[in-house]
Write a protein that holds these residues in place. Structure first.
Motif, PDB file in Angstrom:
ATOM      1  N   TRP A  35      -2.585  -6.825 -14.406  1.00 43.43           N
ATOM      2  CA  TRP A  35      -3.126  -8.157 -14.145  1.00 43.43           C
ATOM      3  C   TRP A  35      -2.109  -9.043 -13.421  1.00 43.43           C
ATOM      4  CZ3 TRP A  35      -7.797  -9.306 -13.542  1.00 43.43           C
ATOM      5  CH2 TRP A  35      -8.814  -8.875 -14.393  1.00 43.43           C
ATOM      6  N   ILE A  36      -0.849  -8.986 -13.837  1.00 41.88           N
ATOM      7  CA  ILE A  36       0.181  -9.824 -13.214  1.00 41.88           C
ATOM      8  C   ILE A  36       0.341  -9.462 -11.743  1.00 41.88           C
ATOM      9  CG2 ILE A  36       2.639 -10.362 -13.182  1.00 41.88           C
ATOM     10  CD1 ILE A  36       1.098 -11.763 -15.400  1.00 41.88           C
ATOM     11  N   CYS A  37       0.419  -8.174 -11.443  1.00 38.25           N
ATOM     12  CA  CYS A  37       0.561  -7.748 -10.042  1.00 38.25           C
ATOM     13  C   CYS A  37      -0.648  -8.189  -9.224  1.00 38.25           C
ATOM     14  CB  CYS A  37       0.743  -6.232  -9.982  1.00 38.25           C
ATOM     15  SG  CYS A  37       1.116  -5.599  -8.333  1.00 38.25           S
ATOM     16  N   TRP A  38      -1.849  -8.001  -9.775  1.00 33.73           N
ATOM     17  CA  TRP A  38      -3.063  -8.426  -9.070  1.00 33.73           C
ATOM     18  C   TRP A  38      -3.041  -9.930  -8.809  1.00 33.73           C
ATOM     19  CZ3 TRP A  38      -6.963 -11.830 -10.528  1.00 33.73           C
ATOM     20  CH2 TRP A  38      -8.124 -11.797  -9.736  1.00 33.73           C
ATOM     21  N   SER A  39      -2.617 -10.708  -9.813  1.00 35.31           N
ATOM     22  CA  SER A  39      -2.591 -12.170  -9.659  1.00 35.31           C
ATOM     23  C   SER A  39      -1.606 -12.595  -8.587  1.00 35.31           C
ATOM     24  CB  SER A  39      -2.212 -12.826 -10.995  1.00 35.31           C
ATOM     25  OG  SER A  39      -3.131 -12.486 -12.009  1.00 35.31           O
ATOM     26  N   ILE A  40      -0.435 -11.948  -8.562  1.00 38.48           N
ATOM     27  CA  ILE A  40       0.572 -12.297  -7.548  1.00 38.48           C
ATOM     28  C   ILE A  40       0.051 -11.986  -6.147  1.00 38.48           C
ATOM     29  CG2 ILE A  40       2.855 -11.677  -6.653  1.00 38.48           C
ATOM     30  CD1 ILE A  40       3.751 -11.273  -9.547  1.00 38.48           C
ATOM     31  N   LEU A  41      -0.557 -10.826  -5.989  1.00 41.96           N
ATOM     32  CA  LEU A  41      -1.069 -10.439  -4.667  1.00 41.96           C
ATOM     33  C   LEU A  41      -2.184 -11.370  -4.204  1.00 41.96           C
ATOM     34  CD1 LEU A  41      -1.189  -6.530  -5.022  1.00 41.96           C
ATOM     35  CD2 LEU A  41       0.566  -7.933  -3.914  1.00 41.96           C
ATOM     36  N   ILE A  42      -3.063 -11.766  -5.120  1.00 43.17           N
ATOM     37  CA  ILE A  42      -4.190 -12.632  -4.756  1.00 43.17           C
ATOM     38  C   ILE A  42      -3.729 -14.065  -4.519  1.00 43.17           C
ATOM     39  CG2 ILE A  42      -6.346 -13.621  -5.580  1.00 43.17           C
ATOM     40  CD1 ILE A  42      -6.553 -10.697  -4.697  1.00 43.17           C
ATOM     41  N   ALA A  43      -2.865 -14.578  -5.399  1.00 43.29           N
ATOM     42  CA  ALA A  43      -2.480 -15.987  -5.324  1.00 43.29           C
ATOM     43  C   ALA A  43      -1.544 -16.275  -4.151  1.00 43.29           C
ATOM     44  CB  ALA A  43      -1.817 -16.411  -6.633  1.00 43.29           C
ATOM     45  N   PHE A  44      -0.573 -15.382  -3.893  1.00 47.97           N
ATOM     46  CA  PHE A  44       0.447 -15.664  -2.888  1.00 47.97           C
ATOM     47  C   PHE A  44       0.241 -14.887  -1.591  1.00 47.97           C
ATOM     48  CE2 PHE A  44       2.471 -16.338  -7.061  1.00 47.97           C
ATOM     49  CZ  PHE A  44       2.822 -17.672  -6.932  1.00 47.97           C
ATOM     50  N   GLU A  45      -0.642 -13.893  -1.621  1.00 46.13           N
ATOM     51  CA  GLU A  45      -0.953 -13.088  -0.433  1.00 46.13           C
ATOM     52  C   GLU A  45       0.316 -12.532   0.213  1.00 46.13           C
ATOM     53  OE1 GLU A  45      -3.350 -15.440   2.147  1.00 46.13           O
ATOM     54  OE2 GLU A  45      -5.082 -15.435   0.793  1.00 46.13           O
ATOM     55  N   ILE A  46       1.175 -11.975  -0.615  1.00 43.59           N
ATOM     56  CA  ILE A  46       2.415 -11.391  -0.127  1.00 43.59           C
ATOM     57  C   ILE A  46       2.255  -9.877  -0.041  1.00 43.59           C
ATOM     58  CG2 ILE A  46       3.826 -13.251  -1.042  1.00 43.59           C
ATOM     59  CD1 ILE A  46       4.513 -11.516  -3.404  1.00 43.59           C
ATOM     60  N   PRO A  47       3.119  -9.170   0.676  1.00 46.64           N
ATOM     61  CA  PRO A  47       3.017  -7.709   0.744  1.00 46.64           C
ATOM     62  C   PRO A  47       3.091  -7.082  -0.643  1.00 46.64           C
ATOM     63  CG  PRO A  47       4.501  -8.519   2.445  1.00 46.64           C
ATOM     64  CD  PRO A  47       4.164  -9.698   1.578  1.00 46.64           C
ATOM     65  N   PHE A  48       2.456  -5.928  -0.750  1.00 50.42           N
ATOM     66  CA  PHE A  48       2.356  -5.258  -2.049  1.00 50.42           C
ATOM     67  C   PHE A  48       3.731  -4.942  -2.643  1.00 50.42           C
ATOM     68  CE2 PHE A  48       2.379  -1.182  -4.336  1.00 50.42           C
ATOM     69  CZ  PHE A  48       1.571  -1.516  -5.413  1.00 50.42           C
ATOM     70  N   VAL A  49       4.678  -4.530  -1.824  1.00 56.68           N
ATOM     71  CA  VAL A  49       5.996  -4.135  -2.338  1.00 56.68           C
ATOM     72  C   VAL A  49       6.666  -5.299  -3.049  1.00 56.68           C
ATOM     73  CG1 VAL A  49       8.310  -3.360  -1.688  1.00 56.68           C
ATOM     74  CG2 VAL A  49       6.290  -2.355  -0.588  1.00 56.68           C
ATOM     75  N   PHE A  50       6.608  -6.498  -2.453  1.00 56.90           N
ATOM     76  CA  PHE A  50       7.257  -7.654  -3.068  1.00 56.90           C
ATOM     77  C   PHE A  50       6.528  -8.073  -4.345  1.00 56.90           C
ATOM     78  CE2 PHE A  50       8.340  -8.096   1.499  1.00 56.90           C
ATOM     79  CZ  PHE A  50       9.716  -7.983   1.375  1.00 56.90           C
ATOM     80  N   GLY A  51       5.197  -8.031  -4.301  1.00 54.94           N
ATOM     81  CA  GLY A  51       4.435  -8.349  -5.501  1.00 54.94           C
ATOM     82  C   GLY A  51       4.726  -7.373  -6.621  1.00 54.94           C
ATOM     83  N   PHE A  52       4.878  -6.104  -6.258  1.00 59.51           N
ATOM     84  CA  PHE A  52       5.173  -5.072  -7.239  1.00 59.51           C
ATOM     85  C   PHE A  52       6.547  -5.298  -7.877  1.00 59.51           C
ATOM     86  CE2 PHE A  52       6.523  -0.600  -8.155  1.00 59.51           C
ATOM     87  CZ  PHE A  52       5.625  -0.373  -9.181  1.00 59.51           C
ATOM     88  N   LEU A  53       7.550  -5.636  -7.064  1.00 61.84           N
ATOM     89  CA  LEU A  53       8.892  -5.882  -7.585  1.00 61.84           C
ATOM     90  C   LEU A  53       8.921  -7.126  -8.481  1.00 61.84           C
ATOM     91  CD1 LEU A  53      11.053  -5.092  -4.412  1.00 61.84           C
ATOM     92  CD2 LEU A  53      10.706  -3.660  -6.439  1.00 61.84           C
ATOM     93  N   LEU A  54       8.187  -8.160  -8.102  1.00 60.27           N
ATOM     94  CA  LEU A  54       8.096  -9.348  -8.950  1.00 60.27           C
ATOM     95  C   LEU A  54       7.440  -9.019 -10.289  1.00 60.27           C
ATOM     96  CD1 LEU A  54       7.050 -12.098  -6.362  1.00 60.27           C
ATOM     97  CD2 LEU A  54       9.243 -11.903  -7.554  1.00 60.27           C
ATOM     98  N   THR A  55       6.442  -8.141 -10.251  1.00 61.87           N
ATOM     99  CA  THR A  55       5.785  -7.727 -11.489  1.00 61.87           C
ATOM    100  C   THR A  55       6.749  -6.999 -12.404  1.00 61.87           C
ATOM    101  OG1 THR A  55       3.666  -7.509 -10.341  1.00 61.87           O
ATOM    102  CG2 THR A  55       3.894  -6.359 -12.441  1.00 61.87           C
ATOM    103  N   LEU A  56       7.557  -6.104 -11.847  1.00 64.55           N
ATOM    104  CA  LEU A  56       8.529  -5.374 -12.659  1.00 64.55           C
ATOM    105  C   LEU A  56       9.536  -6.326 -13.294  1.00 64.55           C
ATOM    106  CD1 LEU A  56       9.268  -2.187 -10.501  1.00 64.55           C
ATOM    107  CD2 LEU A  56       7.610  -2.490 -12.346  1.00 64.55           C
ATOM    108  N   ALA A  57       9.981  -7.329 -12.527  1.00 62.73           N
ATOM    109  CA  ALA A  57      10.933  -8.304 -13.076  1.00 62.73           C
ATOM    110  C   ALA A  57      10.297  -9.099 -14.208  1.00 62.73           C
ATOM    111  CB  ALA A  57      11.411  -9.243 -11.959  1.00 62.73           C
ATOM    112  N   PHE A  58       9.046  -9.512 -14.007  1.00 63.22           N
ATOM    113  CA  PHE A  58       8.346 -10.262 -15.060  1.00 63.22           C
ATOM    114  C   PHE A  58       8.185  -9.415 -16.314  1.00 63.22           C
ATOM    115  CE2 PHE A  58       4.421 -11.220 -17.312  1.00 63.22           C
ATOM    116  CZ  PHE A  58       4.565 -12.578 -17.572  1.00 63.22           C
ATOM    117  N   MET A  59       7.805  -8.146 -16.160  1.00 64.21           N
ATOM    118  CA  MET A  59       7.562  -7.291 -17.310  1.00 64.21           C
ATOM    119  C   MET A  59       8.860  -6.983 -18.050  1.00 64.21           C
ATOM    120  SD  MET A  59       4.371  -6.992 -17.578  1.00 64.21           S
ATOM    121  CE  MET A  59       4.335  -5.761 -18.879  1.00 64.21           C
TER     122      MET A  59
END
Length: 295
Positions: free
Chosen positions: A48-72
């Protein structure tokens, strides 16, 4: 036979993913002696966090994925410090009930924040499937397989050669001895939960990219549990082997059911039949350490 080989390949790929999630179970159990029944919810929250980051900020998947890992990672440390650390020294059944309560809370909170409808990820790969030797494989599964192999190799190196991995192995062997050697047991516990949350989130994102994200994603944690018991609750190698066996078994059960039995639910129940059989025949699993208690 095309269907058979298709399901076999899918089973191997899904099995590696199960093996990665099973390693998260083992990682927490080896370091803290706690069976984390909220493991499936880590997959759900990460997806859910990765999906929210990708939808809300419209950033590339790799950056959204790395942000998700940091959050988790931060979430895993927070849960260990706030929820689990006060339970040190309490009866094991109390700690297990806390993880069950944590799983219910995380699932309910996710449903409240994100809703219960299934949503799909934005198109990342641009292709619905890739032809490999005449078999159609989804790109997310290929990414899952490659990353899973890398994670397994990383776990092997981490526990065998790294300073933190050796500290975690020492803590799993005997916490008092580890403390006497200058190892911070609290830091080891926090690190185990952070790594477990990150890796589980990775699995959740991959499954979410294939099947969409919904509360049903958390059920994977229960599906992986037979793999953990099959391989051995304290064995990293057993987690990998158990995940592969359960992944292949699921898909072979689907093939047999669809071609011959027509029961309609073999895919769901096959891992739990394995769980029952292995507990009766070999309670410590294929690679688990037999614990002998003398009274």
């Amino acid at each position: 036979m095309d269907l058979f080989f298709q399901l076999l390949i899918n089973g191997i790929i899904v099995g590696t993913l199960y093996g990665v999630v099973a390693m998260c179970f083992v990682l927490i159990y080896k370091s803290t002696q706690v069976v984390n029944f909220a493991q499936g919810e880590f997959l759900l929250v990460g997806a859910w966090i990765c999906w929210s980051i990708l939808i809300a900020f419209e950033i590339p998947f790799v950056f959204g994925f790395l942000l998700t890992l940091a959050f988790m990672a931060a979430l895993g440390i927070f849960i260990q410090m706030v929820v689990l650390r006060p339970m040190i020294g309490e009866p094991i059944i109390s700690v297990i009930m806390v993880t069950i309560g944590l799983s219910i809370f995380m699932r309910a909170f996710s449903n409240w924040v994100f809703g219960q409808d299934t949503v799909g990820y934005p198109d990342v790969f641009g292709a619905s499937s890739i032809n490999i030797g005449g078999l159609q494989v989804q790109p997310a599964y290929i990414m899952s397989f490659v990353i899973s192999i890398i994670i397994m190799a990383g776990f092997f190196y981490f526990f065998r050669y790294s300073r933190h991995g050796l500290a975690m192995r020492a803590t799993a062997f005997n916490q008092q001895v580890a403390q006497s050697l200058g190892i911070s047991v609290k830091h080891v516990f926090a690190m185990a939960w952070a790594i477990s949350a990150m890796v589980s989130a990775l699995a959740g994102v991959v499954v979410g990219m294939v099947n969409g994200v919904s509360s049903a994603l958390s059920f994977i944690g229960i599906k992986v549990f037979p793999a953990v018991i099959l391989g051995g609750l304290d064995s990293i190698v057993g987690a990998v082997v158990g995940g592969l066996i359960v992944g292949v078994l699921e898909n072979m059960a689907e093939y047999v059911d669809g071609q011959f039995l027509y029961w309609g639910n073999m895919l769901t129940i096959a891992p739990f039949w394995v769980l029952i059989i292995i507990l009766v025949i070999k309670p410590y699993g294929l690679f688990g350490t037999k614990d002998i208690e003398r009274v």
